[in-house]
Motif scaffolding. Sequence first.
Motif, PDB file in Angstrom:
ATOM      1  N   VAL A 144       0.817  -1.215   0.000  1.00 17.93           N
ATOM      2  CA  VAL A 144       0.000   0.000   0.000  1.00 17.93           C
ATOM      3  C   VAL A 144       0.855   1.271   0.000  1.00 17.93           C
ATOM      4  CG1 VAL A 144      -1.919  -1.153   1.144  1.00 17.93           C
ATOM      5  CG2 VAL A 144      -0.223   0.042   2.536  1.00 17.93           C
ATOM      6  N   ASP A 145       2.194   1.108  -0.059  1.00 19.23           N
ATOM      7  CA  ASP A 145       3.111   2.244  -0.121  1.00 19.23           C
ATOM      8  C   ASP A 145       2.882   3.178   1.059  1.00 19.23           C
ATOM      9  OD1 ASP A 145       5.139   3.818  -1.155  1.00 19.23           O
ATOM     10  OD2 ASP A 145       3.795   4.966  -2.450  1.00 19.23           O
ATOM     11  N   TYR A 146       2.979   2.614   2.273  1.00 16.86           N
ATOM     12  CA  TYR A 146       2.679   3.351   3.495  1.00 16.86           C
ATOM     13  C   TYR A 146       3.968   3.816   4.159  1.00 16.86           C
ATOM     14  CZ  TYR A 146       0.343   4.486   7.907  1.00 16.86           C
ATOM     15  OH  TYR A 146      -0.150   5.135   9.021  1.00 16.86           O
ATOM     16  N   GLY A 147       4.215   5.111   4.141  1.00 18.68           N
ATOM     17  CA  GLY A 147       5.363   5.680   4.814  1.00 18.68           C
ATOM     18  C   GLY A 147       6.670   5.013   4.413  1.00 18.68           C
ATOM     19  N   ALA A 165       7.189   4.920  10.157  1.00 20.09           N
ATOM     20  CA  ALA A 165       6.988   6.366  10.141  1.00 20.09           C
ATOM     21  C   ALA A 165       6.262   6.771   8.871  1.00 20.09           C
ATOM     22  CB  ALA A 165       8.334   7.095  10.236  1.00 20.09           C
ATOM     23  N   VAL A 166       5.428   7.786   8.983  1.00 22.52           N
ATOM     24  CA  VAL A 166       4.618   8.258   7.855  1.00 22.52           C
ATOM     25  C   VAL A 166       4.449   9.761   7.997  1.00 22.52           C
ATOM     26  CG1 VAL A 166       2.399   7.926   9.060  1.00 22.52           C
ATOM     27  CG2 VAL A 166       2.485   7.794   6.553  1.00 22.52           C
ATOM     28  N   SER A 167       4.315  10.455   6.877  1.00 20.84           N
ATOM     29  CA  SER A 167       4.135  11.908   6.899  1.00 20.84           C
ATOM     30  C   SER A 167       2.653  12.255   6.777  1.00 20.84           C
ATOM     31  CB  SER A 167       4.911  12.557   5.751  1.00 20.84           C
ATOM     32  OG  SER A 167       4.304  12.243   4.500  1.00 20.84           O
ATOM     33  N   LEU A 172      -2.608  11.624   3.881  1.00 18.05           N
ATOM     34  CA  LEU A 172      -3.664  12.113   2.989  1.00 18.05           C
ATOM     35  C   LEU A 172      -3.758  11.277   1.719  1.00 18.05           C
ATOM     36  CD1 LEU A 172      -3.372  16.002   3.202  1.00 18.05           C
ATOM     37  CD2 LEU A 172      -5.095  14.529   4.238  1.00 18.05           C
ATOM     38  N   ASP A 173      -2.622  10.908   1.167  1.00 17.62           N
ATOM     39  CA  ASP A 173      -2.626  10.073  -0.033  1.00 17.62           C
ATOM     40  C   ASP A 173      -3.302   8.736   0.245  1.00 17.62           C
ATOM     41  OD1 ASP A 173      -1.557   9.242  -2.783  1.00 17.62           O
ATOM     42  OD2 ASP A 173      -0.663   7.736  -1.462  1.00 17.62           O
ATOM     43  N   PHE A 174      -2.960   8.115   1.366  1.00 21.39           N
ATOM     44  CA  PHE A 174      -3.555   6.822   1.718  1.00 21.39           C
ATOM     45  C   PHE A 174      -5.067   6.960   1.918  1.00 21.39           C
ATOM     46  CE2 PHE A 174      -5.071   3.748   4.810  1.00 21.39           C
ATOM     47  CZ  PHE A 174      -4.630   2.561   4.252  1.00 21.39           C
ATOM     48  N   LEU A 175      -5.501   7.988   2.642  1.00 20.45           N
ATOM     49  CA  LEU A 175      -6.928   8.163   2.911  1.00 20.45           C
ATOM     50  C   LEU A 175      -7.725   8.396   1.629  1.00 20.45           C
ATOM     51  CD1 LEU A 175      -6.728  10.438   6.078  1.00 20.45           C
ATOM     52  CD2 LEU A 175      -7.360   8.018   6.008  1.00 20.45           C
ATOM     53  N   GLN A 176      -7.157   9.144   0.695  1.00 13.10           N
ATOM     54  CA  GLN A 176      -7.867   9.399  -0.554  1.00 13.10           C
ATOM     55  C   GLN A 176      -8.003   8.123  -1.382  1.00 13.10           C
ATOM     56  OE1 GLN A 176      -7.007  13.589  -2.334  1.00 13.10           O
ATOM     57  NE2 GLN A 176      -5.267  13.133  -0.973  1.00 13.10           N
ATOM     58  N   ARG A 177      -6.992   7.260  -1.338  1.00 11.03           N
ATOM     59  CA  ARG A 177      -7.108   5.977  -2.027  1.00 11.03           C
ATOM     60  C   ARG A 177      -8.146   5.083  -1.354  1.00 11.03           C
ATOM     61  NH1 ARG A 177      -1.719   3.299  -2.005  1.00 11.03           N
ATOM     62  NH2 ARG A 177      -1.034   4.849  -0.469  1.00 11.03           N
ATOM     63  N   LEU A 178      -8.189   5.109  -0.029  1.00 11.95           N
ATOM     64  CA  LEU A 178      -9.215   4.338   0.687  1.00 11.95           C
ATOM     65  C   LEU A 178     -10.608   4.850   0.345  1.00 11.95           C
ATOM     66  CD1 LEU A 178     -10.171   2.326   2.855  1.00 11.95           C
ATOM     67  CD2 LEU A 178      -9.687   4.098   4.580  1.00 11.95           C
ATOM     68  N   TYR A 179     -10.785   6.139   0.292  1.00  9.58           N
ATOM     69  CA  TYR A 179     -12.075   6.738  -0.036  1.00  9.58           C
ATOM     70  C   TYR A 179     -12.574   6.270  -1.403  1.00  9.58           C
ATOM     71  CZ  TYR A 179     -15.389  10.403  -1.403  1.00  9.58           C
ATOM     72  OH  TYR A 179     -16.486  11.076  -1.862  1.00  9.58           O
ATOM     73  N   ARG A 180     -11.646   6.130  -2.340  1.00  6.55           N
ATOM     74  CA  ARG A 180     -12.022   5.781  -3.717  1.00  6.55           C
ATOM     75  C   ARG A 180     -11.943   4.273  -4.011  1.00  6.55           C
ATOM     76  NH1 ARG A 180      -9.043  10.554  -4.021  1.00  6.55           N
ATOM     77  NH2 ARG A 180     -10.203  12.306  -4.923  1.00  6.55           N
ATOM     78  N   PHE A 232     -10.408  16.201   3.097  1.00  3.72           N
ATOM     79  CA  PHE A 232      -9.477  15.347   3.841  1.00  3.72           C
ATOM     80  C   PHE A 232      -8.566  16.211   4.711  1.00  3.72           C
ATOM     81  CE2 PHE A 232     -10.733  13.066   0.086  1.00  3.72           C
ATOM     82  CZ  PHE A 232     -10.865  11.752   0.503  1.00  3.72           C
ATOM     83  N   PHE A 233      -8.167  15.665   5.865  1.00  5.40           N
ATOM     84  CA  PHE A 233      -7.262  16.402   6.747  1.00  5.40           C
ATOM     85  C   PHE A 233      -6.292  15.449   7.433  1.00  5.40           C
ATOM     86  CE2 PHE A 233     -11.009  15.330   9.273  1.00  5.40           C
ATOM     87  CZ  PHE A 233     -10.459  14.795  10.439  1.00  5.40           C
ATOM     88  N   ALA A 234      -5.111  15.969   7.734  1.00  4.90           N
ATOM     89  CA  ALA A 234      -4.118  15.249   8.515  1.00  4.90           C
ATOM     90  C   ALA A 234      -3.424  16.248   9.416  1.00  4.90           C
ATOM     91  CB  ALA A 234      -3.110  14.539   7.620  1.00  4.90           C
TER      92      ALA A 234
END
Length: 268
Positions: A144-147, A165-167, A172-180, A232-234
Amino acid sequence: MNRHWQWWAFLWLLLGSWPAMAAGAGEREDWAELFRQAGVSGTLAVVDHRSAGPQTWYHNQARAGRRYSPASTFKIPHTLFALDAGLVASEFDVLPWDGEDRGMETWNRNQTLRSAMTHSVVWVYEGFADVLGRDTERYYLNLVDYGNANPDGTTPAFWIDGELAVSADEQLDFLQRLYRNRLPFLERHQRLVRDLMISAAGPEWRLRSKTGWDGERGWWVGWIEWPDGPVFFALHIDMPNGLADLPKRRQLVREALSTLSAWPEGVE
């Protein structure tokens, strides 16, 4: 139609669409004042999809690109890993408590995926990590290319005090992919995780989110769904006062999103 005209028509269309694609990216000085008033340092990244082209706003964009421990925000992808690996089949599966008193009433009982997400029950996810093992965790993190995709650490909860670790930008990138439904998992699993993330709702909006705290710094990530698109927010902040700083996560997001008319009126 000659080729010369076609080329200029294509260039005009490309340039004409550029402002919409790049609109609104930048720092918000008014958000900097919110952080000053709250007495904390940190970052807030927001992507607003309610307009024709997404608008991206920041407080402290430089920090939004730096990686930190995800703490309990990692429960979002971790739940997907557990579902995909067959460790749990649905939100109704009972995850039995081992009887160890962990000092929290909401933790000292049998759990489901929903209660484990709502109450951020660490021992449930430590159990998932123990069964999956670090190699499988690493596989999923890379998938999932997480951090930094590094699950190494000396304790079971590597997402709190290990190497993972993740930025804020990556959150935000991960959440937008989950949303879609664009993560490499079954759509029903992605839908379930989104459902588990619901923390508040009204007639025209729905808030999906997850908090995190590693003892020194805190997260609040998620999105608000509106009829004309999601926002979306982080948020990631330093928390030198420990538990006393926990409410500032929601306060800062609420105040910042209110400046965009993106926070529900009357909701604290």
